[in-house]
Design a protein around this motif. Structure first.
Motif, mmCIF file in Angstrom:
data_model
loop_
_atom_site.group_PDB
_atom_site.id
_atom_site.type_symbol
_atom_site.label_atom_id
_atom_site.label_comp_id
_atom_site.label_asym_id
_atom_site.label_seq_id
_atom_site.Cartn_x
_atom_site.Cartn_y
_atom_site.Cartn_z
ATOM 1 N N ALA A 176 1.174 -1.463 -9.309
ATOM 2 C CA ALA A 176 1.233 -1.494 -6.971
ATOM 3 C C ALA A 176 1.975 -2.772 -6.931
ATOM 4 O O ALA A 176 2.559 -3.164 -5.729
ATOM 5 N N ALA A 229 5.383 -1.501 -4.551
ATOM 6 C CA ALA A 229 5.586 -1.434 -3.443
ATOM 7 C C ALA A 229 5.167 -2.480 -2.554
ATOM 8 O O ALA A 229 5.607 -2.766 -1.306
ATOM 9 N N TYR A 252 2.553 4.734 3.502
ATOM 10 C CA TYR A 252 2.914 4.642 2.578
ATOM 11 C C TYR A 252 1.450 5.567 1.639
ATOM 12 O O TYR A 252 1.880 6.038 0.699
ATOM 13 N N MET A 253 1.243 4.921 2.321
ATOM 14 C CA MET A 253 -0.374 6.086 1.329
ATOM 15 C C MET A 253 -0.755 6.953 2.001
ATOM 16 O O MET A 253 -1.078 7.997 0.911
ATOM 17 N N TRP A 290 1.642 9.269 2.070
ATOM 18 C CA TRP A 290 3.461 9.676 1.964
ATOM 19 C C TRP A 290 2.833 10.135 0.814
ATOM 20 O O TRP A 290 3.155 10.894 -0.091
ATOM 21 N N SER A 291 2.258 8.894 -0.319
ATOM 22 C CA SER A 291 1.915 8.323 -1.770
ATOM 23 C C SER A 291 0.488 9.743 -1.974
ATOM 24 O O SER A 291 0.807 10.458 -3.623
ATOM 25 N N GLN A 316 -2.482 8.410 -2.016
ATOM 26 C CA GLN A 316 -3.292 7.979 -2.505
ATOM 27 C C GLN A 316 -4.451 8.468 -1.376
ATOM 28 O O GLN A 316 -5.649 8.638 -2.236
#
Length: 206
Positions: free
Chosen positions: A91, A94, A148-149, A151-152, A154
Motif C-alpha cells: 500500500a 497509495a 480509491y477504495m 475505484w479499486s 477493495q
C-alpha cells in the motif's frame, strides 16, 4: 507509485540543497518534524484493513517546512511506519500519493490562497491557514482514500461509508485543534522554525 516518485523528484530537483546542507539547525528541524509524525501516525483506529484513520499533522508540517521539504519529510515518516509494520509495503504507493502528497499539497495551496487573498494577520495565519486548513486537509485525505477504495474495488460503498467516511466528522475538530495549537506554540515561541511565517507580513504595523 510512479506518479508519487515523480512528484517527489520534482520537489527535490528544484530544492536548494547546498543551503540546506550548510544549515545544521534546519536539518535537525526537518528530521525532527518527520520523526514527530511517526508516533502520531502509529495511533491508528479502524475496523477494516486499509480503512484505518489517524491524525495527520501535515498542515503543521507544510507551514513549517514548505511544500518541497514537507513532501520529502512526510514521505520519510510514511517510509518509517511502513518499515515498522504499521502499513503494508503493497500500500506504499497509495499511501504516499493519497496520504502524503495530495493532502500536504492541498494544505500548502490553502495557505497560498490565504496569503494572497486574505489580510495578512496573525490570527488569519493561525485560524485560517492553520486551524480550518487542517480540518479541510484531513477531509481531503479521507475522501481521496474512500474514492480509491471504491475505484479499486477493495470495498463497496456501504462498507466505506459505515467504516470510514462515517468517522470523518469525529476527526475534523481534533485535527484542526491539534494543528492549530501546534502552529500557535511555534509562532509564539519558535517563529524562526516556520518557513511560511514572516514577521513583516503578520506582525509589523498590525
Amino acid at each position: 507509485m510512479l506518479l508519487s516518485v515523480l512528484v517527489l523528484l520534482i520537489a527535490a530537483w528544484r530544492f536548494d540543497w547546498r543551503v540546506w546542507l550548510a544549515d545544521k539547525t534546519r536539518q535537525h528541524l526537518c528530521f525532527g518534524a518527520a520523526i514527530a509524525l511517526v508516533p502520531l501516525w502509529m495511533l491508528q483506529a479502524g475496523v477494516k484493513e486499509g480503512l484505518e484513520v489517524h491524525f495527520l499533522g501535515l498542515t503543521t508540517l507544510a507551514l513549517m517546512l514548505g511544500w518541497r521539504m514537507g513532501l520529502l519529510m512526510g514521505s520519510l515518516s510514511l517510509l518509517l511506519i511502513t518499515l515498522f509494520g504499521f502499513e503494508t509495503p503493497e500500500a506504499l504507493g497509495a499511501n504516499l500519493l493519497l496520504g502524503v502528497i495530495v493532502p500536504l499539497t492541498f494544505s500548502y495551496f490553502v495557505f497560498l490562497l490565504t496569503y494572497s487573498y486574505l489580510i495578512r494577520h496573525l490570527f488569519v495565519y493561525i485560524f485560517v491557514a492553520g486551524f480550518f486548513n487542517a480540518a479541510l486537509t484531513i477531509a481531503v485525505k479521507t475522501l481521496s482514500f474512500a474514492g480509491y477504495m471504491l475505484w479499486s474495488g477493495q470495498y463497496n460503498g456501504q462498507t466505506v461509508m459505515d467504516n470510514y467516511l462515517g468517522i470523518l466528522p469525529l476527526l475534523l475538530f481534533p485535527e484542526a485543534l491539534l494543528n492549530g495549537m501546534a502552529i500557535t506554540l511555534l509562532v509564539v515561541f519558535r517563529p524562526q522554525w516556520m518557513r511560511t511565517f514572516f514577521d513583516r507580513d503578520y506582525l509589523v504595523n498590525k
